[in-house]
Design a protein around this motif. Structure first.
Motif, mmCIF file in Angstrom:
data_model
loop_
_atom_site.group_PDB
_atom_site.id
_atom_site.type_symbol
_atom_site.label_atom_id
_atom_site.label_comp_id
_atom_site.label_asym_id
_atom_site.label_seq_id
_atom_site.Cartn_x
_atom_site.Cartn_y
_atom_site.Cartn_z
ATOM 1 N N ALA A 47 0.839 -1.195 0.000
ATOM 2 C CA ALA A 47 0.000 0.000 0.000
ATOM 3 C C ALA A 47 0.875 1.246 0.000
ATOM 4 O O ALA A 47 1.964 1.262 0.575
ATOM 5 N N ILE A 51 -3.455 3.487 0.035
ATOM 6 C CA ILE A 51 -4.121 2.881 -1.128
ATOM 7 C C ILE A 51 -3.439 1.558 -1.455
ATOM 8 O O ILE A 51 -2.237 1.519 -1.756
ATOM 9 N N SER A 52 -4.213 0.490 -1.377
ATOM 10 C CA SER A 52 -3.690 -0.841 -1.662
ATOM 11 C C SER A 52 -4.081 -1.279 -3.069
ATOM 12 O O SER A 52 -5.085 -0.818 -3.619
ATOM 13 N N PRO A 53 -3.316 -2.163 -3.664
ATOM 14 C CA PRO A 53 -3.695 -2.698 -4.973
ATOM 15 C C PRO A 53 -5.063 -3.386 -4.919
ATOM 16 O O PRO A 53 -5.415 -4.016 -3.914
ATOM 17 N N THR A 54 -5.806 -3.256 -5.996
ATOM 18 C CA THR A 54 -7.089 -3.946 -6.138
ATOM 19 C C THR A 54 -6.882 -5.113 -7.089
ATOM 20 O O THR A 54 -6.605 -4.916 -8.274
ATOM 21 N N VAL A 55 -6.986 -6.302 -6.556
ATOM 22 C CA VAL A 55 -6.682 -7.503 -7.328
ATOM 23 C C VAL A 55 -7.936 -8.350 -7.445
ATOM 24 O O VAL A 55 -8.519 -8.756 -6.432
ATOM 25 N N SER A 56 -8.359 -8.625 -8.659
ATOM 26 C CA SER A 56 -9.526 -9.467 -8.877
ATOM 27 C C SER A 56 -9.277 -10.859 -8.301
ATOM 28 O O SER A 56 -8.171 -11.401 -8.412
ATOM 29 N N THR A 59 -7.784 -13.036 -10.853
ATOM 30 C CA THR A 59 -6.475 -12.762 -11.454
ATOM 31 C C THR A 59 -5.718 -14.076 -11.572
ATOM 32 O O THR A 59 -5.689 -14.880 -10.642
ATOM 33 N N ASP A 71 -1.781 2.292 -6.125
ATOM 34 C CA ASP A 71 -3.077 2.370 -6.817
ATOM 35 C C ASP A 71 -3.022 1.578 -8.114
ATOM 36 O O ASP A 71 -2.904 2.132 -9.212
ATOM 37 N N THR A 73 -4.831 -1.676 -10.306
ATOM 38 C CA THR A 73 -5.976 -2.570 -10.476
ATOM 39 C C THR A 73 -5.592 -3.689 -11.442
ATOM 40 O O THR A 73 -5.179 -3.430 -12.573
ATOM 41 N N GLU A 75 -7.182 -6.924 -13.295
ATOM 42 C CA GLU A 75 -8.471 -7.507 -13.614
ATOM 43 C C GLU A 75 -8.359 -9.008 -13.891
ATOM 44 O O GLU A 75 -7.267 -9.593 -13.855
ATOM 45 N N LYS A 92 -2.433 6.215 -11.031
ATOM 46 C CA LYS A 92 -3.017 4.875 -11.057
ATOM 47 C C LYS A 92 -2.497 4.048 -12.229
ATOM 48 O O LYS A 92 -2.048 4.561 -13.250
#
Length: 291
Positions: A47, A51-56, A59, A71, A73, A75, A92
């Motif tokens: 982070a 702000i932490s990574p957004t990982v599906s 993935t 930041d 993302t 998908e 981002k």
């Protein structure tokens, strides 16, 4: 005498330990700048400014040695391979579905000189050692190994940046074109064969990513079972009952003796198997001895 010698050794060791501890404390008291060893935390997901990574959850794979920072993302189906860095610290980064970030590739953003995120579409292939710095890659684009796509540049859909090419800041690589060189220039149009090869590479890498993710997620118990299975497979006589990898203890019962394994199939617990093995060895050696 033995008892006296043991007591002398014990007393000497205790004295040596006490002297060592005293010297350690003395040395610590003389330090000007205090120093403490710290464990190095994992940099797989980091982070920045909260702000932490957004990982599906879908993935495909993020390698243990990769770094996804800030930041970012990721998908569905995206993969970030060994040694790669995706750094969204001052802007981002968005990485679309099934996109491949190859080994040691770097994806970064810009804020100080210009204000650009890195936005990467679907089915994009970024080769090993490539750099994407504050640029946009649209769907099905290909960036070759060690190529660079720099600040504000755009690689449009179905376009290819050749290996080692440098796309200078603000440049637009038009849809369906192949660019190469330093600085990168138009080389030719993309062919149907190029697009077919790119599509096959994406599918092959997705399958490979899932395999790597499965192996990297194994715990110690699973690794020990794999080692046991490998040892069994390389030492078991082919005539013995086959070992079932991952078999539960209550499964595979043979003659009320439980699930077979290395010990179960030894000649000690199954002497008839030992006799069969000896007979087999004699039969195999007979033609050589008669000759």
């Amino acid at each position: 005498m033995t008892s006296i010698g043991a007591r002398l050794v014990l007393a000497a060791s205790n004295t040596a330990r006490s002297v060592g501890q005293s010297l350690d404390r003395l040395g610590a008291s003389l330090e000007v700048c205090k120093y403490a060893d710290k464990l190095v935390p994992s940099t797989r997901f980091v982070a920045v400014d909260g702000i932490s990574p957004t990982v599906s959850p879908y993935t495909a794979f993020v390698a243990p040695s990769a770094s996804v920072i800030g930041d970012v993302t990721l998908e569905k189906g995206a993969s970030v391979w060994y040694g790669a860095t995706v750094r969204g610290d001052v802007h981002k980064v968005v990485i679309g579905e099934n996109t491949v970030v190859g080994d040691r590739a770097v994806i970064h953003v810009a804020k100080i000189q210009g204000d650009f995120p890195s936005v990467i579409g679907k089915n994009v292939h970024i080769g090993p050692g490539a750099i994407v710095h504050a640029a946009t890659l649209k769907d099905n684009a290909v960036v070759g190994p060690s190529a660079q796509v720099l600040d504000g540049a755009v690689v449009e859909a179905n376009a290819v940046v050749g290996p080692g090419a440098v796309v200078t800041p603000g440049t637009v690589v038009k849809e369906g074109e192949v660019w190469g060189g330093n600085p990168a220039k138009f080389v030719r149009k993309v062919t149907a064969e190029d697009m077919q090869l790119s599509s096959e590479n994406i599918l092959d890498t997705l399958e490979l990513a899932r395999m790597h993710a499965f192996e990297c997620d194994k715990d110690l118990e699973q690794l020990m079972k794999d080692e046991e299975y490998y040892e069994d497979a390389t030492t078991r006589d082919p005539d013995y009952y086959p070992y079932q990898h991952g078999e539960a203890p209550e499964q595979g019962d043979v003659l009320g003796q439980g699930s077979p394994g290395l010990i179960f199939d030894s000649v000690l617990t199954n002497p008839e198997e030992g006799l069969k093995l000896n007979q087999k060895k004699k039969a195999a050696a007979a033609p050589h001895s008669s000759g």
